[in-house]
Write an enzyme that holds these catalytic residues in place. Structure first.
Site, PDB file in Angstrom:
ATOM      1  N   GLU A 194       0.844  -1.220   0.000  1.00  0.00           N
ATOM      2  CA  GLU A 194       0.000   0.000   0.000  1.00  0.00           C
ATOM      3  C   GLU A 194       0.868   1.255   0.000  1.00  0.00           C
ATOM      4  O   GLU A 194       0.679   2.172   0.802  1.00  0.00           O
ATOM      5  CB  GLU A 194      -0.908   0.006   1.237  1.00  0.00           C
ATOM      6  CG  GLU A 194      -1.963  -1.066   1.225  1.00  0.00           C
ATOM      7  CD  GLU A 194      -3.048  -0.805   2.255  1.00  0.00           C
ATOM      8  OE1 GLU A 194      -2.757  -0.198   3.302  1.00  0.00           O
ATOM      9  OE2 GLU A 194      -4.198  -1.211   2.019  1.00  0.00           O
ATOM     10  N   GLU A 270      -6.825  -7.658  -0.435  1.00  0.00           N
ATOM     11  CA  GLU A 270      -7.159  -7.713   0.987  1.00  0.00           C
ATOM     12  C   GLU A 270      -8.640  -7.379   1.117  1.00  0.00           C
ATOM     13  O   GLU A 270      -9.016  -6.204   1.047  1.00  0.00           O
ATOM     14  CB  GLU A 270      -6.340  -6.731   1.839  1.00  0.00           C
ATOM     15  CG  GLU A 270      -4.882  -7.064   1.935  1.00  0.00           C
ATOM     16  CD  GLU A 270      -4.125  -6.084   2.800  1.00  0.00           C
ATOM     17  OE1 GLU A 270      -4.755  -5.462   3.678  1.00  0.00           O
ATOM     18  OE2 GLU A 270      -2.923  -5.898   2.578  1.00  0.00           O
TER      19      GLU A 270
HETATM   20  C1  GLA Z   1      -3.949  -2.549   5.170  1.00  0.00           C
HETATM   21  C2  GLA Z   1      -2.607  -3.254   5.271  1.00  0.00           C
HETATM   22  C3  GLA Z   1      -2.690  -4.563   6.030  1.00  0.00           C
HETATM   23  C4  GLA Z   1      -3.483  -4.384   7.336  1.00  0.00           C
HETATM   24  C5  GLA Z   1      -4.878  -3.874   6.981  1.00  0.00           C
HETATM   25  C6  GLA Z   1      -5.756  -3.675   8.203  1.00  0.00           C
HETATM   26  O1  GLA Z   1      -4.667  -3.056   4.108  1.00  0.00           O
HETATM   27  O2  GLA Z   1      -2.084  -3.531   3.988  1.00  0.00           O
HETATM   28  O3  GLA Z   1      -1.357  -4.973   6.333  1.00  0.00           O
HETATM   29  O4  GLA Z   1      -2.823  -3.438   8.141  1.00  0.00           O
HETATM   30  O5  GLA Z   1      -4.756  -2.608   6.334  1.00  0.00           O
HETATM   31  O6  GLA Z   1      -5.860  -4.830   8.956  1.00  0.00           O
END
Ligand code: GLA
Length: 616
Positions: A194, A270
């Site tokens: 991210e 995700e």
């Molecule tokens: C983001 C991050 C993950 C985690 C989620 C929340 O998507 O990439 O590593 O921190 O948020 O659980």
């Protein structure tokens, strides 16, 4: 045009190829497939695996958050759910907490984890970071990067990239022959994590990509980001696959991804099907039926999915991370159950069953009967028999170093644990206000051994009255960190005291500093005298007939760390919401077990072993 069938969807090309196959005498491999590269590739709006259409039905399961003897069990439960792929981060600081050779043995044998998944017929997606977020201490980065507390991170900085390249040179060669391009299970890998939520330094992303390629990673590479054009633009390289992370109704986020990347498959890397907790908050859960509805929409739209998380886990020891909400520091709890379909202790939850019913429309579920919840310990109450005040044990636990001004633990090569600062204040002088700047995260204050107050980073202007009545008064500051920030701009989050200690307007100097990583408690001299108040180690013996999963509760206690047979289980805190700590079966011994509790404030009358979790 794509055609939908019960088994997922076939693109026109694949249908065409199949018909060509039939025309050529029904050979099992069509001409197109015979020519296609091995591994996961992109073909218009769909993925191909070894030339055949493949829908990624993946779930996140972090090998570093589950005992290795439970890896197979959890992976089998993921197969039972209907998943064909497991995704894991690699936590750099789990392998290299100290700036020396990285460890890939036992619990850190990540290739053993991958091979186990392969044996069970699961493909694997690896996200090596180097930064991984994940509510894990410092987002997976090793504490020693903060020797200089302002060290540049996650950007084109020579020192940072040298450290990353050295780490990748140890890590990535272990994955090369496990790639699907070479006949193995790894079908894709992520670059950074991210990045669009942190920066837009494409030279840095390109450096990571080129380093991965140079180390023999020829799998499909992707960059996952939040589902906005800005995040996708800042966080993706044009030659890598863009994917999105989100929760809830997939319509909007998938539209954003399609707008940004019109000619590639839709992949939610995700799908947040639960959430995590900070100490002092309510326990977060999400509705199983709503989750199933959202997943159904996502799959109906032809997208691939990675459930974040499929399997809950635990932030054992000192590994929990933290967030910043503005300047408010929010430490994450020890449990990483995440309200996942498969819980922290392996239970198949209602969410598991509802999501499995949806997946059944897109894949063939394994025929094996569903595994039962792993066996649990019968409840018992345990009395604490022996204690030793931490301040009496300082010199058995640590050798002091001297510094003119206080320094943070990372500058002294310490990755985790507590850190103690001592100085002597000349007197006599009247009461003055004591103040700390650069505190990570709580400090217990003692004058001549007597508790006189507490500092907390969330009350930066707090002062403690200090009187140096005698010619010299000893000032002790015992700092108790609760996890490095793992997301956003506040990533440089040194622990201990990285600023100043002021008495009135005088900066106090000449400090004795004791590092307390607490990795070996065998030197503690426990006594059976009456229970001390204040920071103290307490020891209890627990008899177990048959080791099984247990859940430890500390009624009446306040805040501390727990070791079971020498293994640091993690923090407990009366703030909640988490009430019980998960103690997996493999950490227990038949017969006598030793429980050591470091309680920072007040002890309860007993410790409870319970047969069910209570996460608040
Ligand atoms: C983001 C991050 C993950 C985690 C989620 C929340 O998507 O990439 O590593 O921190 O948020 O659980």
């Amino acid at each position: 045009m794509t055609q939908f069938s019960r088994r997922g969807f076939l693109s026109a090309a694949a249908v065409g190829a199949a018909s060509v196959g039939v025309a050529l005498g029904g050979s099992r491999t069509t001409f197109a497939q015979a020519q296609s590269p091995r591994g996961l590739t992109v073909h218009g709006h769909e993925f191909l695996l070894d030339g055949k259409p493949f829908r990624i039905l993946s779930g996140a399961f972090h090998y570093f958050r589950t005992h290795p003897k439970d890896w197979r069990d959890r992976l089998l439960r993921m197969r039972a759910m209907g998943l064909n792929t497991v995704e894991t981060y690699v936590a750099w600081n789990f392998h290299q907490p100290y700036e020396r050779k990285a460890d890939f043995t036992g619990w850190r044998d990540v290739t053993a984890f991958i091979r186990t998944a392969d044996e069970l017929g699961l493909k694997v997606i690896v996200r090596p970071g180097p930064y991984i977020c994940a509510e894990w201490d410092f987002g997976g980065l090793p504490a020693w990067l903060l020797k200089d507390k302002d060290a540049p991170l996650r950007r084109s900085d020579p020192a940072y990239e040298r450290a990353v390249d050295a780490w990748f040179a140890e890590l990535l060669p272990r994955f090369v022959d496990l790639q699907a391009t070479r006949g193995g299970p790894i079908i894709a890998m992520q670059v950074e994590n991210e990045y669009g939520s942190y920066g837009d330094d494409h030279a840095y992303l390109g450096h990571l990509r080129d380093t991965m390629r140079a180390q023999g990673i020829d799998s499909l590479l992707f960059c996952s980001n939040g589902a906005t054009q800005d995040a996708l633009k800042a966080g993706t390289l044009p030659d890598l696959l863009a994917t999105v992370n989100f929760d809830g109704d997939p319509t909007g986020p998938l539209a954003e991804l399609r707008k940004f990347q019109p000619d590639k498959p839709l992949f939610c890397t995700e799908f947040w099907d639960g959430w995590f907790d900070h100490w002092g908050e309510r326990h977060h859960t999400t509705d199983p039926a709503q989750t199933a509805t959202d997943v159904g929409k996502l799959l109906e739209a032809g997208a691939s999915i990675n459930f974040y998380m499929a399997v809950g886990g635990t932030n054992f020891g000192w590994s929990a991370g933290a967030n910043l909400s503005g300047s408010t520091y929010q430490p994450t709890v020890t449990s990483y159950d995440y309200d996942s379909p498969i819980s922290e202790s392996g239970e198949l939850t209602e969410k598991f069953h509802k999501v499995r019913d949806v997946l059944a429309k897109y894949t063939t579920l394994p025929s094996a009967p569903l595994p039962p919840t792993p066996r649990r310990m019968p409840p018992q109450k345990v009395a604490v028999r022996e204690s030793v005040p931490l301040m009496h044990a300082l010199d058995t636990l640590s050798t002091p170093v001297r510094r003119t001004t206080p320094v943070h633990m990372e500058a002294l090569g310490q990755p985790h644990g507590l850190i103690h600062y001592r100085t002597r204040v000349r007197g006599p002088q009247g009461a003055k206000s004591l103040k700390i700047t650069g505190l990570g995260d709580r400090a217990l204050v003692f004058g001549d051994g007597k508790r006189i107050g507490t500092f907390d980073r969330n009350q930066p202007d707090h002062t403690v009255e200090f009187t140096a009545a005698a010619t010299t008064t000893t000032l002790d500051l015992l700092v108790d960190p609760t996890g490095r920030v793992n997301f956003g701009q506040g990533l440089n989050d040194p622990k201990g005291i990285s600023g100043k200690v002021l008495l009135g307007d005088e900066e106090l100097r000449n400090w004795e500093i004791r590092r307390l990583p607490l990795e070996n408690l065998s030197t503690l001299a426990f006594g059976s005298a009456d229970t001390p108040t204040g920071p103290a180690f307490h020891r209890a013996r627990i008899h177990v007939d048959t080791p099984a999963d247990g859940f430890l509760a500390f009624p009446g206690w306040d805040k501390g760390m727990v070791w079971l047979n020498g293994f640091a289980l993690g923090r407990y805190w009366s703030l909640g919401p988490q009430v019980t700590l998960y103690a997996p079966s493999h950490l227990w011994r038949r017969g006598q077990n030793e429980l050591v509790v470091l309680e920072m404030e007040r002890t309860g009358s007993r410790i409870e072993v319970r047969s069910a979790p209570d996460l608040g």
